[in-house]
Design an enzyme around this catalytic site. Sequence first.
Site, mmCIF file in Angstrom:
data_model
loop_
_atom_site.group_PDB
_atom_site.id
_atom_site.type_symbol
_atom_site.label_atom_id
_atom_site.label_comp_id
_atom_site.label_asym_id
_atom_site.label_seq_id
_atom_site.Cartn_x
_atom_site.Cartn_y
_atom_site.Cartn_z
ATOM 1 N N LYS A 33 0.851 -1.204 0.000
ATOM 2 C CA LYS A 33 0.000 0.000 0.000
ATOM 3 C C LYS A 33 0.884 1.251 0.000
ATOM 4 C CE LYS A 33 -0.424 -0.245 5.049
ATOM 5 N NZ LYS A 33 -1.313 -0.683 6.160
ATOM 6 N N TYR A 250 18.230 29.125 8.101
ATOM 7 C CA TYR A 250 17.019 29.781 8.620
ATOM 8 C C TYR A 250 17.007 29.803 10.142
ATOM 9 C CZ TYR A 250 14.778 29.779 4.011
ATOM 10 O OH TYR A 250 14.456 30.005 2.708
#
Length: 354
Positions: A33, A250
């Site tokens: 899946k 950042y």
Amino acid sequence: MRPARALIDLSALRHNYHLARERHGGRALAVVKANAYGHGALRCARALHDEADGFAVAFLAEALELRAGGIDAPILLLEGVFDVAELAEAARHRLWMVVHHEEQLRMLERTPLAGPVDVWLKVNSGMNRAGFVGDAVGPAWQRLQASGKVGRIVLMTHFARADEPERETTLEQLQRFEAATAGLPGERSVANSAAILGWPQARRDWARPGILLYGADPMPAEGNGLRAVMTLESAVMAVREIAPGEPLGYGGRFVAERPTRVGLVAMGYADGYPRTVPDGTPVAVEGRASRIIGRVSMDMLTIDLTELPDAGLGSRVELWGDQVPVNRIAQAAGTIAYELLCNVKRVGVEYVRR
Ligand SMILES: *Cc1c(COP(=O)(O)O)cnc(C)c1O
């Protein structure tokens, strides 16, 4: 070309499948899946096709992709069908389906089908997410049988905490499953990866290995001999020195305490590498240990090359794989390997058969 890529080792996948089936005994549905947990459902199913007893996916569209790609082995729909049109289509494609709640049972009773379908009747043994509970199991089984539309009925359940070897929960779930299904004929299936590896009491006719196929051991002790299937890698695209006191990236989360040689790597959270990992998270540079410094950004991340003077432009960086277990990164990111593997995107995917 941007060097970010996921290498998928299909021989490791086959190795892990065989390990699962040997450990468990009986037969095993390879769970593919979510695009085989990010590894490519069709490619993985093809690699296992000659050996696997069958496959499991979450829903119809995932199964149809496999059928369209020539996979004619049994395929089980773990969520079952969502409506009558899906039911008819699933029957047409000879898909096996989980029946886990009343509405799915009613659909089966009401809908004319071209031929009989094989049903996996799901028992809620304590996870309380899906399945028929206790006394409702026998009547559901009888109704399936009476519908005249069902070939084989396999009895199944799913464990909530099989990855916690110290807990009784899995044995309690097994007991409830046994009680709910006592006297009903047919094959049984209870074990996911963690149960295959950690709970010998939970071996029945069919195993349902997922994460272990991809080489991420779900048990805390690990050491089960699984081989990593995916290597997420990239390369150093620029190098710079920063002086003590200078921030990096950042938010200036990392501040150099010594002259620091920074490698800029072409890999970011838009590729599926988790943004949440802290400074110090491991990477491997040409096989040698290094660490992430500074925040992961969308397309790039930064690593410490101070101790690796030979590394530089073009050096290969493994984000996870053989050298850096994906479980280790998941832990650093506060999640599980399943989520990281499923989230890999944008990078090139290459299949190798070692
Ligand atoms: C996804 C799934 C599995 C596989 O679980 P792993 O923990 O990846 O082995 C097995 N059974 C069911 C019902 C599932 O939904």
